[in-house]
Design a protein around this motif. Sequence first.
Motif, mmCIF file in Angstrom:
data_model
loop_
_atom_site.group_PDB
_atom_site.id
_atom_site.type_symbol
_atom_site.label_atom_id
_atom_site.label_comp_id
_atom_site.label_asym_id
_atom_site.label_seq_id
_atom_site.Cartn_x
_atom_site.Cartn_y
_atom_site.Cartn_z
ATOM 1 N N UNK A 1 0.790 -1.238 0.000
ATOM 2 C CA UNK A 1 0.000 0.000 0.000
ATOM 3 C C UNK A 1 0.814 1.276 0.000
ATOM 4 N N UNK A 2 2.129 1.163 0.140
ATOM 5 C CA UNK A 2 2.932 2.388 0.334
ATOM 6 C C UNK A 2 2.950 3.307 -0.890
ATOM 7 N N UNK A 3 2.731 2.743 -2.086
ATOM 8 C CA UNK A 3 2.828 3.558 -3.309
ATOM 9 C C UNK A 3 1.462 3.821 -3.943
ATOM 10 N N UNK A 4 0.414 3.388 -3.257
ATOM 11 C CA UNK A 4 -0.907 3.457 -3.908
ATOM 12 C C UNK A 4 -1.402 4.880 -4.107
ATOM 13 N N UNK A 5 -0.936 5.789 -3.246
ATOM 14 C CA UNK A 5 -1.375 7.174 -3.441
ATOM 15 C C UNK A 5 -0.954 7.664 -4.829
ATOM 16 N N UNK A 6 0.131 7.066 -5.373
ATOM 17 C CA UNK A 6 0.591 7.461 -6.710
ATOM 18 C C UNK A 6 -0.107 6.668 -7.815
ATOM 19 N N UNK A 7 -0.363 5.383 -7.571
ATOM 20 C CA UNK A 7 -0.702 4.499 -8.685
ATOM 21 C C UNK A 7 -2.134 3.958 -8.721
ATOM 22 N N UNK A 8 -2.929 4.235 -7.683
ATOM 23 C CA UNK A 8 -4.242 3.581 -7.613
ATOM 24 C C UNK A 8 -5.094 3.852 -8.863
ATOM 25 N N UNK A 9 -5.151 5.130 -9.270
ATOM 26 C CA UNK A 9 -6.012 5.457 -10.408
ATOM 27 C C UNK A 9 -5.516 4.798 -11.694
ATOM 28 N N UNK A 10 -4.187 4.792 -11.857
ATOM 29 C CA UNK A 10 -3.619 4.198 -13.066
ATOM 30 C C UNK A 10 -3.881 2.692 -13.096
ATOM 31 N N UNK A 11 -3.830 2.066 -11.924
ATOM 32 C CA UNK A 11 -4.132 0.626 -11.861
ATOM 33 C C UNK A 11 -5.578 0.387 -12.294
ATOM 34 N N UNK A 12 -6.473 1.217 -11.784
ATOM 35 C CA UNK A 12 -7.888 1.070 -12.164
ATOM 36 C C UNK A 12 -8.044 1.260 -13.678
#
Length: 338
Positions: A105-116
């Motif tokens: 979860x440490x990098x999700x603030x950066x990548x969550x939207x791109x993953x979606x």
Amino acid sequence: MPMEPRLIDPFHRAVTYLRVSVTDRCDFRCVYCMSEHMTFLPKKELLTLEELDRMCSAFINQGVTKLRVTGGEPLVRRGIMGFFRAMKRHLDSGALKELSLTTNGSQLHKYAQELADCGVKRINISLDTLDADKFAKVTRWGRLPQVLNGIDAALQAGLRVKLNAVAVKGFNEDELFALQEFCAEKDLDLTFIEVMPMGEDMDDAMRLGQYWSLQDLKDRLKTRFKLKDLDDNTGGPAKYAQVVETGQKIGFIMPLSHNFCESCNRVRITCTGEIYTCLGQEGSMDLRPALRENTESDAPLVAAIHKAIGTKPKGHDFDYSRKKSDGKMTRHMSHTGG
Ligand code: SAM
Ligand code: SF4
């Protein structure tokens, strides 16, 4: 359309689920997973992102419909979003039904939207405690607010989140209901994982000391709630129950029990291209030569994959029942990605 399952093991189980570790590195050093001073692999040992693409695509062409990206911490691998973007083509073609990842979860603030945007719908986030000091202690290098932000970013991006909490004796026993309430409030799924005997620097006493049986955990949940066992079969070591009062679904991963081996549908690839056909056995085969030495054709790789599937054992050897951790694994969990 999904391909016909072509990877059938000697016990007539179809392999349709691939877990791929994309790096052995991590920005945390969880005590049950890594030692504080790890020596990581030289970069040239790792499959390149193009090689990872070829490897996963070969499995998908052989009928794998579910791909989970893990690590180490998958989101610290440089360029990893390019890999997710590339895998989207298999979702678009219908060959792949699910693309997901397990992350700290440490990098999700950066990548969550791109993953979606890449078609990821559900992710697993590992979090064992909601106490900032305890979190820093168990992860050694992690900071809780960063992960909580990551969870919120994932929810905002519309991802379904499952929290994975390793049950550690004397560590998070007192947070059982706090974790359950946190997940109920945020509408997260929750799964507890029994700690597994991995890593060469954990001696037997430490391993057994950390072990908190999920049967005991479940009994404690039952002191407050009615639990209804569900018979969802994922082909893996998770069993599910529903909290009757809240409707919440809680998973229990007991990799040390044998009851799931009959339906096991999965294999694991390490970041160097080794295939492990059973989490609980040391046996592996190296697929990298077939991949790296044949850049023109995937046929040798596909042949090597079939050969490896032909060695998938019936079950594993873990056994804590005699108060001695037989069948312990010397490799770290970060090697095969859990
Ligand atoms: N870094 C990512 C993360 O932590 O989610 C992905 C890799 S991590 C190895 C995958 C999962 O394995 C995590 O949920 C972690 O808690 C779990 N894990 C690590 N070591 C374990 C152990 N000894 N026993 C049980 N689970 C373990
Ligand atoms: Fe890193 Fe995940 Fe292992 Fe923790 S469990 S050290 S976050 S790979």
